[in-house]
Scaffold this motif. Structure first.
Motif, short mmCIF file in Angstrom:
data_model
loop_
_atom_site.label_atom_id
_atom_site.label_comp_id
_atom_site.label_asym_id
_atom_site.label_seq_id
_atom_site.Cartn_x
_atom_site.Cartn_y
_atom_site.Cartn_z
N ALA A 119 0.64 -1.20 -0.07
CA ALA A 119 -0.06 0.06 0.25
C ALA A 119 0.88 1.20 0.04
O ALA A 119 1.93 1.25 0.66
CB ALA A 119 -0.93 0.08 1.27
N VAL A 120 0.39 2.05 -0.76
CA VAL A 120 1.19 3.44 -0.87
C VAL A 120 0.03 4.42 -0.14
O VAL A 120 -1.13 4.42 -0.67
CB VAL A 120 1.10 3.92 -2.36
CG1 VAL A 120 1.81 5.38 -2.48
CG2 VAL A 120 2.31 2.87 -2.75
N VAL A 121 0.60 5.66 0.56
CA VAL A 121 -0.23 6.54 0.81
C VAL A 121 0.07 7.88 -0.11
O VAL A 121 1.06 8.24 -0.38
CB VAL A 121 0.23 7.17 2.34
CG1 VAL A 121 -0.56 8.13 2.72
CG2 VAL A 121 0.04 5.98 3.26
N VAL A 122 -1.08 8.67 -0.65
CA VAL A 122 -0.99 9.53 -1.55
C VAL A 122 -1.72 10.82 -0.72
O VAL A 122 -2.70 10.61 -0.43
CB VAL A 122 -1.77 9.17 -2.75
CG1 VAL A 122 -1.70 10.48 -3.83
CG2 VAL A 122 -1.23 8.13 -3.56
N LEU A 123 -0.87 11.88 -0.52
CA LEU A 123 -1.13 12.99 0.17
C LEU A 123 -1.54 14.17 -0.93
O LEU A 123 -0.77 14.59 -1.52
CB LEU A 123 -0.43 13.50 1.13
CG LEU A 123 0.33 12.56 2.12
CD1 LEU A 123 0.90 13.29 3.09
CD2 LEU A 123 -1.30 12.07 2.71
N ASP A 124 -2.90 14.54 -1.25
CA ASP A 124 -3.49 15.34 -2.10
C ASP A 124 -3.44 16.81 -1.50
O ASP A 124 -4.47 16.97 -0.96
CB ASP A 124 -5.02 14.90 -2.44
CG ASP A 124 -5.55 15.66 -3.69
OD1 ASP A 124 -4.85 16.53 -4.04
OD2 ASP A 124 -6.75 15.47 -3.81
N ASN A 125 -2.62 17.57 -1.82
CA ASN A 125 -2.57 19.12 -1.57
C ASN A 125 -2.54 19.41 0.09
O ASN A 125 -3.50 19.95 0.28
CB ASN A 125 -3.31 19.83 -2.26
CG ASN A 125 -2.93 19.87 -3.92
OD1 ASN A 125 -2.11 20.37 -4.40
ND2 ASN A 125 -3.87 19.18 -4.68
#
Length: 175
Positions: free
Chosen positions: A25-31
């Motif tokens: 799993a990857v964590v993606v931080l959107d702005n």
């Protein structure tokens, strides 16, 4: 009862951790606006063995003093990458067969406790901006939306708290 000393915890060192098998799993931080929230997510990603953290748009990147305050060195143990846009990151992940999961209150989102991770599947958990949530330009790339049940008068959690709850549930359900 006594507190356990750090030496008794049996934690692995950074080198062994870097070479260890990680979550799919990857964590993606959107702005994300707050660098301290970013640091907290790094620390949580380390705790649950996330594959990487993707930082997108206005999200602060290491080295950054505010990130370091809360990450406590996790930016050295968790791989990370920066993308100009969240959409760019998600397209790359989709091309690698990741299932894209938006953590957001959506008309079709499912409650977090109903989400069961498939151990063979790769996931990307996308967390949105502290005020506006996920960007509208990312919604068409989501495979599923999950929502954390809440019972108070507020309608959201802090991004770092949301990451902790979701990543814990993912870790627990993938066991």
């Amino acid at each position: 009862m006594r507190k356990i000393a750090n030496e008794e915890l049996g934690r692995i060192n950074k080198i062994d951790y870097s070479n260890s098998v990680r979550s799919k799993a990857v964590v993606v931080l959107d702005n994300i606006r707050s660098a301290m929230n970013v640091g907290s997510v790094f620390r949580t990603a380390d705790a649950f063995g996330m594959e990487a953290v993707y930082l997108c748009g206005i999200t602060a990147v290491p080295p950054n003093r505010e990130i370091q305050k809360t990450a406590l060195g996790a930016t050295d143990s968790v791989p990370w990458a920066y993308f100009n846009t969240t959409r760019e990151a998600l397209i790359q992940l989709k091309d690698k067969n990741y299932k894209i999961i938006g953590v957001e209150q959506l008309d079709e989102s499912v409650s977090l406790e109903l989400f069961k991770a498939d151990r063979s599947q790769y996931y990307a958990f996308v967390f949105g901006n502290e005020v506006n949530g996920l960007g509208e330009d990312t919604l068409d790339l989501l495979d599923i939306g999950i929502e954390i049940p809440q019972f108070g008068s507020k309608h959201s959690f802090n991004i770092a708290v949301s990451a902790g709850i979701v990543l814990w549930q993912n870790w627990l359900s993938s066991r």
